[in-house]
Enzyme design. Structure first.
Site, mmCIF file in Angstrom:
data_model
loop_
_atom_site.group_PDB
_atom_site.id
_atom_site.type_symbol
_atom_site.label_atom_id
_atom_site.label_comp_id
_atom_site.label_asym_id
_atom_site.label_seq_id
_atom_site.Cartn_x
_atom_site.Cartn_y
_atom_site.Cartn_z
ATOM 1 C CG ASP A 121 17.850 16.462 -72.084
ATOM 2 O OD1 ASP A 121 16.731 16.952 -72.256
ATOM 3 O OD2 ASP A 121 18.912 17.019 -72.401
ATOM 4 C CB CYS A 176 11.704 34.219 -59.294
ATOM 5 S SG CYS A 176 12.412 32.801 -60.140
ATOM 6 C CB CYS A 179 15.429 37.771 -58.411
ATOM 7 S SG CYS A 179 16.967 37.326 -59.208
ATOM 8 C CB CYS A 182 18.188 34.520 -65.111
ATOM 9 S SG CYS A 182 16.464 34.778 -64.686
ATOM 10 C CB CYS A 186 19.737 36.589 -71.349
ATOM 11 S SG CYS A 186 19.510 35.899 -72.995
ATOM 12 C CB CYS A 202 18.432 30.470 -76.657
ATOM 13 S SG CYS A 202 19.349 29.621 -75.382
ATOM 14 C CB CYS A 236 20.302 31.192 -60.580
ATOM 15 S SG CYS A 236 18.806 31.035 -59.584
HETATM 16 S S1 SF4 Z 1 21.288 32.916 -74.487
HETATM 17 FE FE1 SF4 Z 1 20.006 31.202 -73.745
HETATM 18 S S2 SF4 Z 1 21.331 30.073 -72.323
HETATM 19 FE FE2 SF4 Z 1 22.297 32.086 -72.689
HETATM 20 S S3 SF4 Z 1 21.580 33.386 -71.048
HETATM 21 FE FE3 SF4 Z 1 20.159 33.659 -72.736
HETATM 22 S S4 SF4 Z 1 18.519 32.180 -72.405
HETATM 23 FE FE4 SF4 Z 1 20.238 31.583 -71.083
HETATM 24 S S1 SF4 Z 2 18.172 34.515 -61.341
HETATM 25 FE FE1 SF4 Z 2 17.192 32.685 -60.455
HETATM 26 S S2 SF4 Z 2 15.954 33.500 -58.738
HETATM 27 FE FE2 SF4 Z 2 16.492 35.235 -60.043
HETATM 28 S S3 SF4 Z 2 14.742 35.440 -61.426
HETATM 29 FE FE3 SF4 Z 2 16.250 34.159 -62.467
HETATM 30 S S4 SF4 Z 2 15.648 32.076 -61.970
HETATM 31 FE FE4 SF4 Z 2 14.595 33.404 -60.518
#
Ligand code: SF4
Ligand code: SF4
Length: 332
Positions: A121, A176, A179, A182, A186, A202, A236
């Site tokens: 990183d 993915c 789905c 995620c 957010c 973010c 996820c």
């Molecule tokens: S704010 Fe950023 S780290 Fe939090 S869920 Fe959203 S994209 Fe992911």
């Molecule tokens: S939760 Fe994981 S599998 Fe589902 S869309 Fe997001 S990254 Fe892809």
């Protein structure tokens, strides 16, 4: 035994999975430039630099014949505490833990008379793109690297070496599917279509990278997130159900309650947080975040701590955030 197997076994003994990316990879310059043109990198100016290296990663190290990609899980339960700390920061700083492991592999490669350098990183390379070409995972809708073995909760590190190791097979399909977990998880809708994150919105960026005042429109959305955000990664569907043994260095450390963070001195901050990733952001920024968390979840008992900051700190940013916290508590 071939060199791939030898290195893979050594990596396993250190708790790592290994994949190998080919050196003839090249990433889309136009996509990177568009991301920057849209301002999605916020004030992370370093993202605008070293574009040729980001596009042609093998050029970062002369005589690169192979790029070894290593994955290290940090999957564990989220401890209950006031002021959440992202899972990846609960224990020892992962940069140190993973770098230490990679250095052992680098030394091993050196002992064979070959060259090698490790990155965790820190280099201007697009490590998620490299990882996806190596088969270590794919870039999910969250823009994180997702692996069928580790889900979204693992670290990546790379070794660039003069050793010639056959590349592993990249994943051929997007796993993915339909789905959207995620994206729904957010809090700030920072996940845009096309696997893109707008860093400006973010919470990870706002609480870790961003140095100034937190914009008003995000303060309530930050809720109880004291350091970082992992709502998209813990959501996820590929995260492991069975427990994966993690490095003991990642076990949660005991950190002060969010209110007590406002009473830390520079000295006590260092003694509590040295060696953790949290130490990198400094006391003032952590206290700024603590004011927001208390504004969102605090009680009248927390007001003296916020007032303490106003009488002891010289930072106008901290004064304003503490006042916001006090006003929010009184307004409830
Ligand atoms: S704010 Fe950023 S780290 Fe939090 S869920 Fe959203 S994209 Fe992911
Ligand atoms: S939760 Fe994981 S599998 Fe589902 S869309 Fe997001 S990254 Fe892809």
């Amino acid at each position: 035994m071939d060199i791939y197997k030898t290195l893979e076994e050594y990596a396993h003994s250190l708790g790592l999975s290994m994949h190998v990316a080919s050196t003839d990879i090249e990433f889309s310059e136009s996509r990177l430039r568009e991301w920057i043109r849209n301002g999605y990198h916020a004030d992370m100016e370093w993202m605008t630099q070293n574009t040729p290296l980001r596009i042609h990663p093998h050029t970062i190290f002369r005589n690169t014949q192979s790029i070894l990609v290593f994955s290290l899980s940090y999957a564990q339960n989220i401890p209950k505490r006031r002021g959440k700390i992202a899972l990846y920061s609960l224990g020892r700083d992962y940069h140190k833990v993973l770098k230490h492991k990679l250095q052992k592999i680098v030394s091993y490669i050196h002992s064979m008379g070959e060259e090698a350098i490790s990155y965790v990183d820190t280099a201007p390379i697009m490590e998620k793109c490299i990882a996806s070409t190596s088969g270590a995972g794919w870039i999910g809708k969250s823009s994180l690297t997702i692996s069928e073995q580790y889900g979204a909760v693992f670290f990546l590190g790379e070794i660039f070496t003069s050793l010639n190791v056959a590349p592993s097979k990249p994943l051929t399909s997007d796993k993915c599917g339909f789905c959207t977990q995620c994206i729904e998880a957010c809090p700030t809708q920072a996940i845009l279509p096309n696997r893109t994150i707008d860093a400006r919105t973010c919470i990870s960026y706002l609480t870790i990278e961003h140095k100034g005042s937190i914009p008003m429109k995000y303060r309530k959305l930050i809720h109880d997130l004291l350091y970082g955000c992992d709502k998209c990664s813990v959501a996820c569907i590929y995260n492991p159900i069975k427990e994966i043994p993690i490095d003991p260095d990642f076990s949660p450390r005991t950190y002060p309650d969010v209110r007590d963070i406002l009473y830390l001195t520079q000295e006590s901050f260092t003694s509590v947080f040295a060696g953790s990733a949290i130490h990198r952001i400094g006391l003032s920024q952590l206290q700024r975040n603590a004011c927001i968390v208390l504004g969102n979840i605090g009680t009248p008992d927390d007001i003296p701590a916020l007032q303490h900051i106003q009488t002891t700190s010289e930072s106008p940013i901290l004064h304003e955030h503490a006042q916001w916290g006090i006003d929010m508590i009184r307004g409830r």
